[in-house]
Design a protein around this motif. Sequence first.
Motif, PDB file in Angstrom:
ATOM      1  N   ILE A 282       0.835  -1.206   0.000  1.00 21.38           N
ATOM      2  CA  ILE A 282       0.000   0.000   0.000  1.00 21.38           C
ATOM      3  C   ILE A 282       0.865   1.249   0.000  1.00 21.38           C
ATOM      4  O   ILE A 282       0.607   2.213  -0.732  1.00 21.38           O
ATOM      5  CB  ILE A 282      -0.930   0.000   1.238  1.00 21.38           C
ATOM      6  CG1 ILE A 282      -1.916  -1.159   1.160  1.00 21.38           C
ATOM      7  CG2 ILE A 282      -1.669   1.332   1.363  1.00 21.38           C
ATOM      8  CD1 ILE A 282      -2.724  -1.361   2.423  1.00 21.38           C
ATOM      9  N   TYR A 283       1.928   1.211   0.802  1.00 23.95           N
ATOM     10  CA  TYR A 283       2.839   2.355   0.879  1.00 23.95           C
ATOM     11  C   TYR A 283       3.521   2.593  -0.469  1.00 23.95           C
ATOM     12  O   TYR A 283       3.629   3.726  -0.938  1.00 23.95           O
ATOM     13  CB  TYR A 283       3.880   2.099   1.964  1.00 23.95           C
ATOM     14  CG  TYR A 283       4.854   3.230   2.182  1.00 23.95           C
ATOM     15  CD1 TYR A 283       4.549   4.280   3.045  1.00 23.95           C
ATOM     16  CD2 TYR A 283       6.079   3.260   1.525  1.00 23.95           C
ATOM     17  CE1 TYR A 283       5.434   5.325   3.240  1.00 23.95           C
ATOM     18  CE2 TYR A 283       6.972   4.291   1.717  1.00 23.95           C
ATOM     19  CZ  TYR A 283       6.643   5.329   2.584  1.00 23.95           C
ATOM     20  OH  TYR A 283       7.538   6.358   2.773  1.00 23.95           O
ATOM     21  N   ASN A 284       3.974   1.507  -1.091  1.00 22.64           N
ATOM     22  CA  ASN A 284       4.668   1.630  -2.375  1.00 22.64           C
ATOM     23  C   ASN A 284       3.724   2.057  -3.488  1.00 22.64           C
ATOM     24  O   ASN A 284       4.142   2.710  -4.459  1.00 22.64           O
ATOM     25  CB  ASN A 284       5.340   0.305  -2.752  1.00 22.64           C
ATOM     26  CG  ASN A 284       6.534  -0.001  -1.862  1.00 22.64           C
ATOM     27  OD1 ASN A 284       7.109   0.898  -1.248  1.00 22.64           O
ATOM     28  ND2 ASN A 284       6.915  -1.257  -1.791  1.00 22.64           N
ATOM     29  N   PHE A 285       2.453   1.684  -3.377  1.00 25.54           N
ATOM     30  CA  PHE A 285       1.474   2.080  -4.392  1.00 25.54           C
ATOM     31  C   PHE A 285       1.354   3.588  -4.448  1.00 25.54           C
ATOM     32  O   PHE A 285       1.355   4.194  -5.515  1.00 25.54           O
ATOM     33  CB  PHE A 285       0.109   1.455  -4.082  1.00 25.54           C
ATOM     34  CG  PHE A 285      -0.984   1.904  -4.999  1.00 25.54           C
ATOM     35  CD1 PHE A 285      -1.045   1.451  -6.306  1.00 25.54           C
ATOM     36  CD2 PHE A 285      -1.952   2.808  -4.560  1.00 25.54           C
ATOM     37  CE1 PHE A 285      -2.055   1.880  -7.171  1.00 25.54           C
ATOM     38  CE2 PHE A 285      -2.961   3.238  -5.404  1.00 25.54           C
ATOM     39  CZ  PHE A 285      -3.020   2.772  -6.719  1.00 25.54           C
ATOM     40  N   ASN A 286       1.267   4.218  -3.286  1.00 28.37           N
ATOM     41  CA  ASN A 286       1.256   5.681  -3.215  1.00 28.37           C
ATOM     42  C   ASN A 286       1.565   6.105  -1.788  1.00 28.37           C
ATOM     43  O   ASN A 286       0.667   6.174  -0.949  1.00 28.37           O
ATOM     44  CB  ASN A 286      -0.097   6.253  -3.658  1.00 28.37           C
ATOM     45  CG  ASN A 286      -0.023   7.751  -3.920  1.00 28.37           C
ATOM     46  OD1 ASN A 286       0.537   8.505  -3.133  1.00 28.37           O
ATOM     47  ND2 ASN A 286      -0.567   8.189  -5.049  1.00 28.37           N
ATOM     48  N   PRO A 287       2.842   6.374  -1.509  1.00 25.89           N
ATOM     49  CA  PRO A 287       3.226   6.730  -0.133  1.00 25.89           C
ATOM     50  C   PRO A 287       2.595   8.018   0.370  1.00 25.89           C
ATOM     51  O   PRO A 287       2.398   8.177   1.585  1.00 25.89           O
ATOM     52  CB  PRO A 287       4.750   6.856  -0.219  1.00 25.89           C
ATOM     53  CG  PRO A 287       5.042   7.096  -1.662  1.00 25.89           C
ATOM     54  CD  PRO A 287       3.988   6.351  -2.419  1.00 25.89           C
TER      55      PRO A 287
END
Length: 454
Positions: A282-287
């Motif tokens: 989730i973080y890498n998808f859009n931090p």
Amino acid sequence: MDYKTVASEIVEKIGGGSNIASLTHCATRLRFKLVSRDKADKDAVCKIKGVVNVVESGGQFQVIIGNEVDGVFDEIQKQTGITGKAIDVVEKDDLKVKGKLMDVIIDIVTTIFTPVLPALIGAGMIRALLMLGTTYFGMNPEGGLYIVLNAAYNAVYSFLPVYLAYTSAKKFNVNPMIAVVVALTMVSPAIQGAVQGETGMKLFGITVQFPAQGYGSGVIPMIVTVWAMSYIEKVCKKIPAVCRNILTPLLEIAITVPLMFLIIGPVTSGLQSVIGGAYTAIYNFNPIVCGVVLGAAWQVLVVFGLHWGIVPLGTVNLAMYGRNTINAITGPSNWSQAGAALGVALKTKNPEIKQTALSAGITGVFSITEPAIYGVNLKYKKPFYIAVACAAVSGGIAGSCNAAALAGGPVGILSFPLFIGEGFAGFVIAMLVSLIGSCVLTYLFGYDKKYDEE
């Protein structure tokens, strides 16, 4: 604070000592489990001088005191006769599901982690000082002082299962020394070396699956292992008394250790990896979005005690990746609450409100936000909303620069060195935006002067 008077009034208003099933405390709260909730007068407790607020969460009646909670806790023990041993006996009932499942889960996590927090905080602060010393003050990483202090840090974060084993044993009512034996076996360098060797290691003909980072920072594996051991101990208690004291520890160790390495460890480590990986995805998808959402939600979760469901993820992240982005995007929310309280202190003309708000704001700067949340911001509502909004913006800033903590510990003015590295400048900006932004906005729009006259 007059601890004796405060303690006496609290005990009276919650229904007397006989209505206390168990009592613990964290950094700011007395955590009661009551025999009968109906006997407790929440509003009356809130009005006691010295009590910031009362929160009911996780099946607990939580009385928020602030930094002087230790003194009140000790006095309640004296007045009621409740001791650690009494709590252990009562906590047998904790294994029975009461109320909502989420309450049970939160209760388990808080009971297990709260006693470990001082060690985690102390070690985290040591790590911060070492990073500060080597980065800015020429501290020699090969010198004796560095080696000794770094060993103290590693004593906590490389052997976390040992601490969790002890507190989990208290929670699940099993022998804590046997639980520690199991934990030390989990983190044994000899076993890790054998498992990760070229030929691996077999147990009963089954190849042992071992997490790449080992079990040194394992949270879920240890808790589940001790929970399973509690059932083994129950069976062992049926052994005839003549040989029970000999066979019980033998069987607990002989059964639990292989069970952990063959089943519990691999399964829970996989689950732990999935949880950590899900957050990372989730973080890498859009931090930025992740930072905004989690930053805004964090102090709301704290209010309901639900943040304990996320706290262990930080430990998981540190174990898997050596970085904890959760602390970076939620940490500024501490300063947003502190800033809002300081905004109230600057705006109000009421000496009592000013003193409370100023004290709460300063405490929040050092990472303890409960006095600010319950004593000031939620009380006047708008400061809390402003703090949440500023935390969302700051969380997005921290997420955008990929800031992360490199060691565990609370996020406050003393923990900045923990974030030195990628995204450090952005993290500093996020913290300042939270503190200054919430302070200014609260001063301008968040406090009604009518409260000065109430």
